[in-house]
Design a protein around this motif. Structure first.
Motif, mmCIF file in Angstrom:
data_model
loop_
_atom_site.group_PDB
_atom_site.id
_atom_site.type_symbol
_atom_site.label_atom_id
_atom_site.label_comp_id
_atom_site.label_asym_id
_atom_site.label_seq_id
_atom_site.Cartn_x
_atom_site.Cartn_y
_atom_site.Cartn_z
ATOM 1 N N HIS A 1 0.818 -1.221 0.000
ATOM 2 C CA HIS A 1 0.000 0.000 0.000
ATOM 3 C C HIS A 1 0.850 1.268 0.000
ATOM 4 O O HIS A 1 0.518 2.240 -0.677
ATOM 5 C CB HIS A 1 -0.970 -0.008 1.186
ATOM 6 N N ILE A 2 1.946 1.230 0.738
ATOM 7 C CA ILE A 2 2.835 2.417 0.743
ATOM 8 C C ILE A 2 3.384 2.654 -0.668
ATOM 9 O O ILE A 2 3.378 3.772 -1.170
ATOM 10 C CB ILE A 2 3.979 2.241 1.777
ATOM 11 N N LEU A 3 3.795 1.549 -1.318
ATOM 12 C CA LEU A 3 4.314 1.673 -2.685
ATOM 13 C C LEU A 3 3.251 2.231 -3.619
ATOM 14 O O LEU A 3 3.500 3.134 -4.416
ATOM 15 C CB LEU A 3 4.787 0.312 -3.195
ATOM 16 N N LEU A 4 2.023 1.668 -3.486
ATOM 17 C CA LEU A 4 0.931 2.120 -4.363
ATOM 18 C C LEU A 4 0.589 3.588 -4.111
ATOM 19 O O LEU A 4 0.322 4.339 -5.047
ATOM 20 C CB LEU A 4 -0.312 1.242 -4.169
ATOM 21 N N THR B 1 2.872 10.234 -7.327
ATOM 22 C CA THR B 1 3.686 10.686 -8.466
ATOM 23 C C THR B 1 2.822 10.870 -9.721
ATOM 24 O O THR B 1 3.130 11.676 -10.582
ATOM 25 C CB THR B 1 4.852 9.720 -8.786
ATOM 26 N N CYS B 2 1.734 10.074 -9.811
ATOM 27 C CA CYS B 2 0.844 10.232 -10.972
ATOM 28 C C CYS B 2 -0.040 11.466 -10.804
ATOM 29 O O CYS B 2 -0.305 12.192 -11.765
ATOM 30 C CB CYS B 2 -0.044 9.014 -11.151
ATOM 31 N N LEU B 3 -0.523 11.661 -9.586
ATOM 32 C CA LEU B 3 -1.495 12.742 -9.360
ATOM 33 C C LEU B 3 -0.844 14.119 -9.220
ATOM 34 O O LEU B 3 -1.455 15.123 -9.571
ATOM 35 C CB LEU B 3 -2.317 12.451 -8.093
ATOM 36 N N PHE B 4 0.389 14.140 -8.714
ATOM 37 C CA PHE B 4 1.016 15.437 -8.449
ATOM 38 C C PHE B 4 1.078 16.347 -9.687
ATOM 39 O O PHE B 4 0.686 17.511 -9.606
ATOM 40 C CB PHE B 4 2.411 15.259 -7.834
ATOM 41 N N PRO B 5 1.543 15.823 -10.842
ATOM 42 C CA PRO B 5 1.579 16.713 -12.019
ATOM 43 C C PRO B 5 0.200 17.272 -12.378
ATOM 44 O O PRO B 5 0.076 18.422 -12.776
ATOM 45 C CB PRO B 5 2.100 15.801 -13.141
ATOM 46 N N LEU B 6 -0.836 16.424 -12.197
ATOM 47 C CA LEU B 6 -2.204 16.889 -12.497
ATOM 48 C C LEU B 6 -2.611 18.009 -11.546
ATOM 49 O O LEU B 6 -3.143 19.039 -11.958
ATOM 50 C CB LEU B 6 -3.194 15.734 -12.353
ATOM 51 N N LEU B 7 -2.324 17.789 -10.252
ATOM 52 C CA LEU B 7 -2.677 18.807 -9.250
ATOM 53 C C LEU B 7 -1.880 20.084 -9.491
ATOM 54 O O LEU B 7 -2.405 21.192 -9.378
ATOM 55 C CB LEU B 7 -2.396 18.277 -7.831
ATOM 56 N N TRP B 8 -0.607 19.912 -9.854
ATOM 57 C CA TRP B 8 0.245 21.071 -10.126
ATOM 58 C C TRP B 8 -0.302 21.856 -11.323
ATOM 59 O O TRP B 8 -0.340 23.080 -11.320
ATOM 60 C CB TRP B 8 1.680 20.607 -10.393
ATOM 61 N N MET B 9 -0.767 21.104 -12.333
ATOM 62 C CA MET B 9 -1.328 21.735 -13.530
ATOM 63 C C MET B 9 -2.565 22.558 -13.151
ATOM 64 O O MET B 9 -2.678 23.728 -13.539
ATOM 65 C CB MET B 9 -1.698 20.647 -14.550
ATOM 66 N N VAL B 10 -3.454 21.950 -12.363
ATOM 67 C CA VAL B 10 -4.684 22.661 -11.968
ATOM 68 C C VAL B 10 -4.318 23.865 -11.091
ATOM 69 O O VAL B 10 -4.831 24.973 -11.297
ATOM 70 C CB VAL B 10 -5.661 21.705 -11.232
ATOM 71 N N GLY B 11 -3.401 23.656 -10.146
ATOM 72 C CA GLY B 11 -2.985 24.752 -9.258
ATOM 73 C C GLY B 11 -2.370 25.906 -10.045
ATOM 74 O O GLY B 11 -2.705 27.071 -9.831
ATOM 75 N N SER B 12 -1.506 25.569 -10.999
ATOM 76 C CA SER B 12 -0.842 26.611 -11.795
ATOM 77 C C SER B 12 -1.833 27.363 -12.671
ATOM 78 O O SER B 12 -1.628 28.534 -12.981
ATOM 79 C CB SER B 12 0.235 25.994 -12.691
#
Lengths: 427, 282
Positions: free
Chosen positions: B19-22, B28-39
């Motif tokens: 679970h920690i790995l997942l 790592t998958c969601l961060f770029p998406l969140l960064w995109m929305v935040g930016s």
């Protein structure tokens, strides 16, 4: 199933049938460009041209530049190039377009009326579009493109940060520069930032100082193989990077830094000096409109030879030799490089105009860039070119000096060894 | 009792590590998406100075500006049209071809199939110039049909390969039963093979939708009229040679990513099945 398929097929065929073949009602010329940040300004100029001259200018934007390059190459192979286009890439690519009869020779137009067109453009910008007598590309001598703007690469200094360490004017000599960076370091501030992860910028910086230390002739003789890279003057050039490293004059991570990051650091007042091109005026305006900075020539190491900076034509347009109306295309380029249009373009895009009589009402930093055009040079106008493998060894070697892996003497020997290998290959 | 507790402990540790790995992979998958929305909610100045994921004063107007300045009205409809027609074309042609390669016997079958497989190895930019020359000779440059045909051509090899692998594992008995019920070959393809291949088709649909929706370079080559360009052309407006309007670019990217995320969510169940397809057939 069959009825829905028929509906789908009908919609598909009807939609596909709407082909975009516009029938021109008025005389028109087609221009392909890649400058998305100048799209609005170009569209406005096209509108003005149609109003003034009654000729429609169809501007088609293809960006980014690699997509544009593919498009131009493919169009050349099918003889479907527009009336006006740009050739991106190195001079060899430009030469191949000229030799394949895709580019109209503008020399006669440039020289008409005692060189009226030629004389209003920066000579350094024209040089990029010019092939001289006995050029190594085998192209008939002449001017094959019209520059629409110019650029050069200099150093920038942050006035507020310099004032914070008691420095009121930018350093003029290398010694002064090192002195200022010591003061900055003592106050925990970063010195020089630049995108030296993009190796061409290191090449540019080193080349500036090579001109200052040994002069143009010796550099060209090195490229020709007559002077060794192990020569003390080259060691002196490499040693500047060692000195900057030892003095802590460079921003941390500079060796792997892309220029966009470097611009961000300088714009946010996190480094006192930057090494960047004239386009930075527009970039910094977007990132931090209150940034208090100026442009300056890199501080001189020696007074023996003048400091040279890389510069010349930023973007140029060529006229298609196969165009049905060459004169209309030439006339448009003449109009585009006239002072009123150049002033407009410069104001809209914060770039340097190619017309030397349109330098009015510019921001301070931009006019400082413009004033340095006389010092501009570029490898494309040297007439000889260094092997890409030698350039790579040169640039990466300087990166190694900055991270302390190599000494200047060691690098000089290594680059010379690569040069000798390359020369042996070509013999 | 002791062994049971040990087993539970081992199981707990194993699950925790997985679970920690997942969770790390998800971040790592969601961060770029969140960064995109935040930016997309920042200004051109704050994007370089405000390092928070979501700004204090979100600029919701960026979405409107991106939509209008990027000309998304026109491009959105174009992209929707290209995606639907290209993906439909790929599904129909590749399923017919895959069925033929899997079930029919004809001379040169293997050679043709390997030729399709070989086409997968050629990256799209490598075939730009020949494609443009071909399209020019066929007078299909700057037409929707030219672009659609090229995109169908691009998507066919992988789709045929995926579907053929699926059809190969389909029991012959099902085909025989359908034939006994009076089905023609085309009838078997439509009534038996296609419904069974739904998970594989879902994979073909999502892969190709993503490919067509995000395609831009081929469109640049084929089209010269702005009104025919796909959605990605709108995003290019925000990327200059030296200047990039990051907030508008990120807002534009958020808008363009939404439809494809919706398609993915709708087909998620089938995609998982499709990937483990061999266990489902029959």
């Amino acid at each position: 199933m069959s009825s829905s398929f028929i509906v789908f097929l009908s919609v598909f065929l009807v939609s596909c049938g709407q082909e975009a073949r516009e029938k021109p009602l008025v005389k028109s010329i087609k221009v392909w460009h890649w400058m998305s940040d100048r799209e609005d300004a170009f569209l406005e100029l096209a509108k003005r041209y149609e109003t003034e001259k009654g000729i429609k200018v169809d501007l088609e934007l293809y960006a980014p530049s690699d997509a544009y390059t593919q498009k131009v190459r493919a169009a050349a192979q099918t003889n479907t190039l527009p009336d006006i286009f740009g050739v991106l890439g190195v001079k060899r690519d430009f030469a191949s377009f000229v030799k394949s009869n895709y580019v109209y020779d503008l020399t006669e137009e440039m020289n008409r009326d005692n060189g009226a067109w030629k004389n209003k453009l920066f000579a350094k910008a024209l040089a990029v579009n010019e092939f001289e007598q006995d050029n190594s590309f085998g192209v008939k001598p002449g001017i094959y493109g019209a520059p629409i703007d110019v650029t050069n690469i200099q150093m920038l200094y942050n006035k507020d940060l310099l004032e914070a360490v008691g420095v009121n004017k930018p350093p003029k000599t290398w010694k002064d520069l090192i002195e200022v960076t010591r003061k900055l370091r003592a106050k925990g501030m970063q010195g020089l930032v630049s995108g030296w992860g993009e190796t061409w910028m290191i090449d540019c910086f080193a080349s500036n100082y090579a001109f200052n230390i040994m002069g143009k002739d010796k550099i060209l003789d090195t490229i020709r193989g007559k002077v060794s890279y192990a020569d003390p003057d080259w060691v002196k050039v490499f040693d500047l990077f060692r000195e900057m490293r030892d003095e802590g004059a460079l921003a941390s991570g500079i060796v792997t830094m892309v220029n966009k990051t470097a611009e961000q650091i300088f714009a946010n007042n996190r480094a006192a000096f930057a090494f960047n091109g004239s386009w930075c005026v527009n970039v910094y305006k977007g990132m931090n409109p209150n940034l208090n900075y100026g442009a300056m020539l890199p501080p001189e190491v020696s007074d023996k030879y003048p400091m040279a900076i890389w510069g010349g034509a930023g973007s140029s347009f060529m006229v298609n030799k196969q165009s049905k109306d060459i004169q209309a295309s030439v006339d448009f380029l003449k109009w585009l490089t006239d002072a009123p249009q150049q002033v407009f373009l410069s104001k809209e895009t914060q770039g340097l105009p190619s017309n030397k009589y349109s330098l009015k009402d510019m921001p301070m930093a931009l006019s400082q860039f413009a004033n340095a055009m006389d010092n501009a040079t570029h490898p494309n106008v040297w007439g000889v070119s260094e092997s890409p493998i030698v350039i790579e060894a040169f640039d990466k070697g300087i990166q190694s000096i900055i991270i302390g892996e190599k000494t200047p003497e060691q690098l000089a020997r290594e680059v010379q060894a690569v040069k000798e290998r390359e020369m042996a290959k070509n013999q | 009792m002791k062994e049971g507790a040990k087993y539970k402990m081992e199981r707990f540790l194993k699950d925790s590590v997985i679970h920690i790995l997942l969770i790390m992979v998800s971040i790592t998958c969601l961060f770029p998406l969140l960064w995109m929305v935040g930016s997309s909610l920042k200004t051109q100045q704050t994007i370089f100075s405000d390092m928070s994921l979501f700004p204090r004063n979100p600029m919701w107007g960026n979405f409107y500006s991106a939509w209008t300045k990027g000309g998304f009205n026109m491009y959105f409809i174009n992209s929707l049209f290209y995606t639907i027609t290209v993906v439909s074309g790929i599904v129909i042609i590749s399923s017919l071809a895959a069925f033929a390669f899997s079930r029919l016997k004809f001379p040169g079958k293997n050679i043709f199939f390997y030729m399709f497989l070989a086409a997968m190895m050629i990256p799209l930019p490598g075939s730009f110039v020949p494609l443009y020359v071909l399209m020019t000779k066929l007078h299909l440059v700057n037409t929707r049909i030219g672009y659609i045909l090229c995109m169908i051509n691009v998507g066919l090899p992988l789709s045929i390969y995926l579907l053929k692998t699926f059809f190969d594992k389909m029991p012959v008995e099902l085909e025989d039963a359908a034939r006994m019920d009076g089905c023609s070959r085309l009838g078997i393809w439509w009534n038996v093979a296609l419904p069974l291949a739904r998970p594989a088709i879902a994979v073909v649909v999502i892969f190709n939708s993503l490919n067509v929706w995000n395609e831009y370079k081929l469109a640049t080559l084929i089209f010269s009229t702005k009104s025919l360009m796909p959605l990605q052309r709108g995003l290019m407006i925000f990327q200059g040679t030296h200047i990039t309007e990051y907030p508008l670019l990120m807002a534009g990217m958020t808008i363009t990513a939404l439809p494809i995320i919706v398609v993915y969510l709708l087909m998620q169940r089938h995609i998982v099945k499709g990937i483990t397809a061999s266990a489902i057939v029959g």
